[in-house]
Design a protein around this motif. Sequence first.
Motif, PDB file in Angstrom:
ATOM      1  N   ILE A   1       0.843  -1.202   0.000  1.00  0.00           N
ATOM      2  CA  ILE A   1       0.000   0.000   0.000  1.00  0.00           C
ATOM      3  C   ILE A   1       0.876   1.249   0.000  1.00  0.00           C
ATOM      4  CG2 ILE A   1      -1.713   1.307   1.325  1.00  0.00           C
ATOM      5  CD1 ILE A   1      -2.682  -1.453   2.404  1.00  0.00           C
ATOM      6  N   TYR A   2       1.900   1.241   0.828  1.00  0.00           N
ATOM      7  CA  TYR A   2       2.792   2.398   0.948  1.00  0.00           C
ATOM      8  C   TYR A   2       3.566   2.645  -0.347  1.00  0.00           C
ATOM      9  CZ  TYR A   2       6.560   5.389   2.628  1.00  0.00           C
ATOM     10  OH  TYR A   2       7.453   6.416   2.780  1.00  0.00           O
ATOM     11  N   GLU A   3       3.970   1.576  -1.022  1.00  0.00           N
ATOM     12  CA  GLU A   3       4.778   1.701  -2.234  1.00  0.00           C
ATOM     13  C   GLU A   3       3.962   2.139  -3.447  1.00  0.00           C
ATOM     14  OE1 GLU A   3       6.412  -2.175  -2.519  1.00  0.00           O
ATOM     15  OE2 GLU A   3       7.849  -1.880  -0.874  1.00  0.00           O
ATOM     16  N   ALA A   4       2.656   1.922  -3.420  1.00  0.00           N
ATOM     17  CA  ALA A   4       1.819   2.233  -4.582  1.00  0.00           C
ATOM     18  C   ALA A   4       1.651   3.742  -4.755  1.00  0.00           C
ATOM     19  CB  ALA A   4       0.457   1.571  -4.427  1.00  0.00           C
TER      20      ALA A   4
ATOM     21  N   ILE B   1      -5.894   1.465   5.536  1.00  0.00           N
ATOM     22  CA  ILE B   1      -5.438   1.544   4.146  1.00  0.00           C
ATOM     23  C   ILE B   1      -5.339   2.999   3.707  1.00  0.00           C
ATOM     24  CG2 ILE B   1      -6.104   1.071   1.748  1.00  0.00           C
ATOM     25  CD1 ILE B   1      -7.339  -1.567   2.777  1.00  0.00           C
ATOM     26  N   ALA B   2      -6.373   3.778   4.022  1.00  0.00           N
ATOM     27  CA  ALA B   2      -6.416   5.181   3.607  1.00  0.00           C
ATOM     28  C   ALA B   2      -5.296   5.996   4.253  1.00  0.00           C
ATOM     29  CB  ALA B   2      -7.772   5.776   3.948  1.00  0.00           C
ATOM     30  N   LYS B   3      -4.956   5.671   5.491  1.00  0.00           N
ATOM     31  CA  LYS B   3      -3.889   6.401   6.189  1.00  0.00           C
ATOM     32  C   LYS B   3      -2.525   6.152   5.549  1.00  0.00           C
ATOM     33  CE  LYS B   3      -6.079   6.474  10.771  1.00  0.00           C
ATOM     34  NZ  LYS B   3      -6.022   5.932  12.155  1.00  0.00           N
ATOM     35  N   VAL B   4      -2.307   4.946   5.064  1.00  0.00           N
ATOM     36  CA  VAL B   4      -1.000   4.575   4.511  1.00  0.00           C
ATOM     37  C   VAL B   4      -0.862   5.012   3.052  1.00  0.00           C
ATOM     38  CG1 VAL B   4       0.524   2.625   3.984  1.00  0.00           C
ATOM     39  CG2 VAL B   4      -0.831   2.627   6.099  1.00  0.00           C
ATOM     40  N   ALA B   5      -1.954   4.972   2.290  1.00  0.00           N
ATOM     41  CA  ALA B   5      -1.899   5.242   0.855  1.00  0.00           C
ATOM     42  C   ALA B   5      -1.568   6.702   0.554  1.00  0.00           C
ATOM     43  CB  ALA B   5      -3.226   4.872   0.211  1.00  0.00           C
ATOM     44  N   LYS B   6      -0.830   6.917  -0.534  1.00  0.00           N
ATOM     45  CA  LYS B   6      -0.507   8.275  -0.979  1.00  0.00           C
ATOM     46  C   LYS B   6      -1.736   8.933  -1.595  1.00  0.00           C
ATOM     47  CE  LYS B   6       4.317   7.090  -2.114  1.00  0.00           C
ATOM     48  NZ  LYS B   6       4.253   5.614  -2.048  1.00  0.00           N
TER      49      LYS B   6
END
Length: 240
Positions: free
Chosen positions: A105-108, A129-134
């Motif tokens: 998730i972080y890398e996307a 998920i929302a907290k980690v995603a760019k």
Amino acid sequence: MRILVIGESCLDVFEYGTCPRLNPEAPTPVFISGQKVTNNGMAANVYANVTELLPDAEIKFIKQSGGDIIKHRYVDKASNYILLRVDHDGPVDPLELESRIIDRIYEADIVIVSDYCKGFLSTETLAEIAKVAKISFLDTKKPLGYWAKDFSWIKINSKEWENPNHDPAFIKDYGFKIIVTLGEKGARVGKIVLSPEKSVEVKDVSGAGDSFLAGLAASYAKTRNLDTAVRFANHCAGLA
């Protein structure tokens, strides 16, 4: 560019046939089966569409590891109208956010979440998920609340928008993030309705929401312009 799709996958079955007469035992048509077509649906349909639209991107898909979901549609071949849909829902194993998934998730560059509310994604998991995603796009059947505040954009259809269980405080604070699809009328972003360039006759909405979400995210990945992305998503949904 790295894209990650998360959500439940299903098998879509379309059984085409004719209805030459009425059932003498009940007020229903008699369906004579002819052709059966199967394809992957729900989040798998989103994944397939994004893969077609962004052929040069690195696209990964996280789906349920256990629990079969099947949507079996019986379709009148002459009109393309669905006469009956028979569903088999799971049960679906919930997603465990292990470190390797958090890393994905972080890398996307963009995360697309297609939540059909079958038990795979809890509100707590979605919030994480929302907290980690760019940058993140969410399509959900759940009533909206503050658990969804960190998603970049939230797509729901007009029927889901009318759900009385949405948190009104969340809608007031974060309504600007919500994109409401309006069928043949296009989509509404905030108070602005973006209509499709070409009107279409709606006979079967199967997959239209998935196509809209895929088109929205794919266009935004290229342009970083929401209006352009919504207009392209309208086009994709119209084709579906």
